[in-house]
Every structure is written in structure tokens, then in C-alpha cells.
Design a protein around this motif. Structure first.
Motif, PDB file in Angstrom:
ATOM      1  N   LYS A   7       0.812  -1.213   0.000  1.00  0.00           N
ATOM      2  CA  LYS A   7       0.000   0.000   0.000  1.00  0.00           C
ATOM      3  C   LYS A   7       0.845   1.262   0.000  1.00  0.00           C
ATOM      4  O   LYS A   7       0.522   2.234  -0.692  1.00  0.00           O
ATOM      5  N   TYR A   8       1.932   1.278   0.771  1.00  0.00           N
ATOM      6  CA  TYR A   8       2.733   2.499   0.847  1.00  0.00           C
ATOM      7  C   TYR A   8       3.346   2.828  -0.508  1.00  0.00           C
ATOM      8  O   TYR A   8       3.461   4.008  -0.892  1.00  0.00           O
TER       9      TYR A   8
ATOM     10  N   GLU B  90      -0.471  14.676   6.918  1.00  0.00           N
ATOM     11  CA  GLU B  90      -0.651  13.235   7.115  1.00  0.00           C
ATOM     12  C   GLU B  90      -2.113  12.915   7.400  1.00  0.00           C
ATOM     13  O   GLU B  90      -2.649  11.927   6.863  1.00  0.00           O
ATOM     14  N   ASN B  91      -2.762  13.719   8.230  1.00  0.00           N
ATOM     15  CA  ASN B  91      -4.177  13.482   8.540  1.00  0.00           C
ATOM     16  C   ASN B  91      -5.042  13.562   7.286  1.00  0.00           C
ATOM     17  O   ASN B  91      -5.950  12.746   7.084  1.00  0.00           O
TER      18      ASN B  91
ATOM     19  N   VAL C 171      -4.454  10.457   5.165  1.00  0.00           N
ATOM     20  CA  VAL C 171      -5.122   9.303   5.775  1.00  0.00           C
ATOM     21  C   VAL C 171      -6.600   9.306   5.404  1.00  0.00           C
ATOM     22  O   VAL C 171      -7.171   8.276   5.015  1.00  0.00           O
ATOM     23  N   GLN C 172      -7.236  10.463   5.521  1.00  0.00           N
ATOM     24  CA  GLN C 172      -8.671  10.563   5.225  1.00  0.00           C
ATOM     25  C   GLN C 172      -8.958  10.418   3.732  1.00  0.00           C
ATOM     26  O   GLN C 172      -9.918   9.760   3.329  1.00  0.00           O
TER      27      GLN C 172
ATOM     28  N   MET D 128      -6.023   5.150   4.192  1.00  0.00           N
ATOM     29  CA  MET D 128      -4.893   4.319   4.594  1.00  0.00           C
ATOM     30  C   MET D 128      -4.452   4.699   6.003  1.00  0.00           C
ATOM     31  O   MET D 128      -4.748   5.795   6.494  1.00  0.00           O
ATOM     32  N   SER D 129      -3.730   3.805   6.637  1.00  0.00           N
ATOM     33  CA  SER D 129      -3.287   4.052   8.002  1.00  0.00           C
ATOM     34  C   SER D 129      -2.171   5.097   8.027  1.00  0.00           C
ATOM     35  O   SER D 129      -1.500   5.338   7.019  1.00  0.00           O
ATOM     36  N   ARG D 130      -1.971   5.702   9.192  1.00  0.00           N
ATOM     37  CA  ARG D 130      -0.906   6.704   9.320  1.00  0.00           C
ATOM     38  C   ARG D 130       0.483   6.109   9.023  1.00  0.00           C
ATOM     39  O   ARG D 130       1.277   6.739   8.301  1.00  0.00           O
TER      40      ARG D 130
ATOM     41  N   THR E  29       1.277   3.812   6.978  1.00  0.00           N
ATOM     42  CA  THR E  29       1.383   3.661   5.521  1.00  0.00           C
ATOM     43  C   THR E  29       1.671   5.009   4.870  1.00  0.00           C
ATOM     44  O   THR E  29       2.532   5.118   3.989  1.00  0.00           O
TER      45      THR E  29
END
Length: 242
Positions: free
Chosen positions: A9-10, A35-36, A39-40, A44-46, A48
Motif C-alpha cells: 500500500k505504501y 498526514e491526517n 489518511v482521510q 490508509m493508516s498513518r 502507511t
């Protein structure tokens, strides 16, 4: 049996952000989303997101500026200079290239190519196979696969060398645009036919470069497999150290 492994994913996120830098969505000198926000936006997770940003910083696309966040540097110079075998395959003018066209026709799509083109197994695709030669020695075998509907109404099915690259031909005839390429490098033993064409002794492996050419939406337009004798190749890369 060949298994197609989806990129992590990254890496997929890093490729998406890189394309946005290249097309001007994120212009040089501007800040990328936080980053937030990433993510939204991408779900994906932080960790990642952080890993994707670190990869782009390492490769010179982004930089962190204290008190200002992460900003866009633009296309790194080392990326511009890097030899891209996939670009060469897409932009090769067969009528002037060193080598010869050795096969053209409809074939069942190989499993690895079917996955890249998003086609069901055994679907028929158009194959153009070109042997690159230097001083009479075979140095590269390029097998290019095209969805049958995309090749319809073009000269790709002709047994004669094209007077332009496959990319130029498709963009002119089908009014499409090639946007980006994904390259996957692996090593394997050639099958009997490939070994004969490349004049390889028994047991000599080949480097396989799978070149997936896509439009801006991510649809695969062409897949080329470049086979290079492993005993005649050396891979080199250049990258920054932060």
C-alpha cells in the motif's frame, strides 16, 4: 506457475503522489496535504502514509522544511537521467531500430500479463515480438501485448515493422494518452523458444522486465516483457542520501 504480487500500500500511495507531482497537481514549492488529510483522502493508516512520504523524500520528490511541513521539490534530476528500459520499448520505431520483428499474431494471454491487463485468463490478445540485436548478437527480446479491442482498427496486427512507436500509433489511432509506466524486474529461466532466439546456453537465466503502460485512470493499455540475458547485463541506479 506464476503468482502476481500486488505492490504494498505504501508504494501504491507513493506512486499516486508522484503522479500528482508530475501532472502539476502538487506544484514545486507548495505543501503536500498533511498526514491526517492523506489518511482521510486515501483511507490508509498513518504508518502507511508516513512510509510513502519518507520514500518520496528519499528519492528527492519531497523535502521537509522546519515550521512549514512537507513541500514539493519536483522531478529529481536523477530521475530525469535514469535509463528507462520501459520507455525504450514503448517508443521504439521498429522500422529504424536495430533488430527485427519476429512474430505478430493473436495468442492466449499469459497469466502474468492477464493480471497486468486486467483480463480473464486465456483471453486472446495481440502479440508483437521484436528481437533487438547489436553487431549481429541478440541482446533483448521484447514481447508486447495489446488488448484485442484496443488493437482493432490499427496497424499493430500487421507483420510489417511500424514506421513509428506503438505508443505514437495508438495515441494517434485510438485517441488515447499514455500517462505512466510501472516496471517490475525479476529473474527466471527462459523457455526453450526464448533460449533459442536469444542464443543462450542451458542454465543461463534472463532478467525479465515487465513494463505496464497505463493511462491517467490506471487502465493498462500495453504490457511488454523485456527479456535480457542475465550474463550480459548490469543494473545501476542513482539515488540521494539524506
Amino acid at each position: 506457475m506464476t503468482y502476481e504480487v500486488e505492490p504494498p500500500k505504501y508504494l501504491r500511495l507513493a506512486q499516486t503522489l508522484q503522479r500528482r507531482i508530475e501532472d502539476g497537481t502538487y506544484a514545486p514549492g507548495t505543501r503536500v496535504p498533511s498526514e491526517n488529510q492523506l489518511v482521510q483522502t486515501f483511507g490508509m493508516s498513518r504508518p502507511t502514509v508516513v512510509r510513502a512520504l519518507e520514500l518520496l523524500k528519499r528519492d528527492g520528490w519531497l523535502e521537509s522544511r522546519q515550521g512549514y511541513g512537507t513541500t514539493v521539490r519536483g522531478r529529481p534530476e536523477v530521475v530525469e537521467q535514469k535509463d528507462r528500459r520501459g520507455r525504450g520499448a514503448l517508443e521504439r520505431d521498429e522500422s529504424h531500430a536495430a533488430g527485427r520483428l519476429i512474430e505478430v499474431g493473436h495468442v492466449p494471454v499469459p497469466p502474468r500479463v492477464a493480471s497486468a491487463l486486467g483480463l480473464p485468463k486465456r483471453t486472446e490478445v495481440l502479440l508483437r515480438r521484436f528481437l533487438v540485436e547489436e553487431d549481429g548478437e541478440a541482446v533483448e527480446l521484447v514481447s508486447s501485448y495489446f488488448p484485442a479491442d484496443l488493437a482493432e482498427g490499427t496497424e499493430l496486427g500487421s507483420g510489417e515493422p511500424l514506421g513509428e512507436s506503438a505508443r505514437e500509433h495508438l495515441e494517434a489511432r485510438k485517441k488515447i494518452r499514455f500517462d505512466h509506466v510501472v516496471e517490475r524486474v525479476s529473474a527466471r529461466l527462459p523457455d526453450a523458444g526464448e533460449a533459442v532466439v536469444l542464443d543462450l546456453p542451458d542454465g543461463v537465466p534472463v532478467l525479465s522486465v515487465l513494463v505496464v503502460a497505463c493511462d491517467a485512470s490506471g487502465r493498462s493499455l500495453q504490457v511488454s516483457e523485456l527479456l535480457l540475458p542475465a550474463d550480459r547485463q548490469e543494473l545501476e541506479d542513482t539515488y540521494r542520501l539524506n
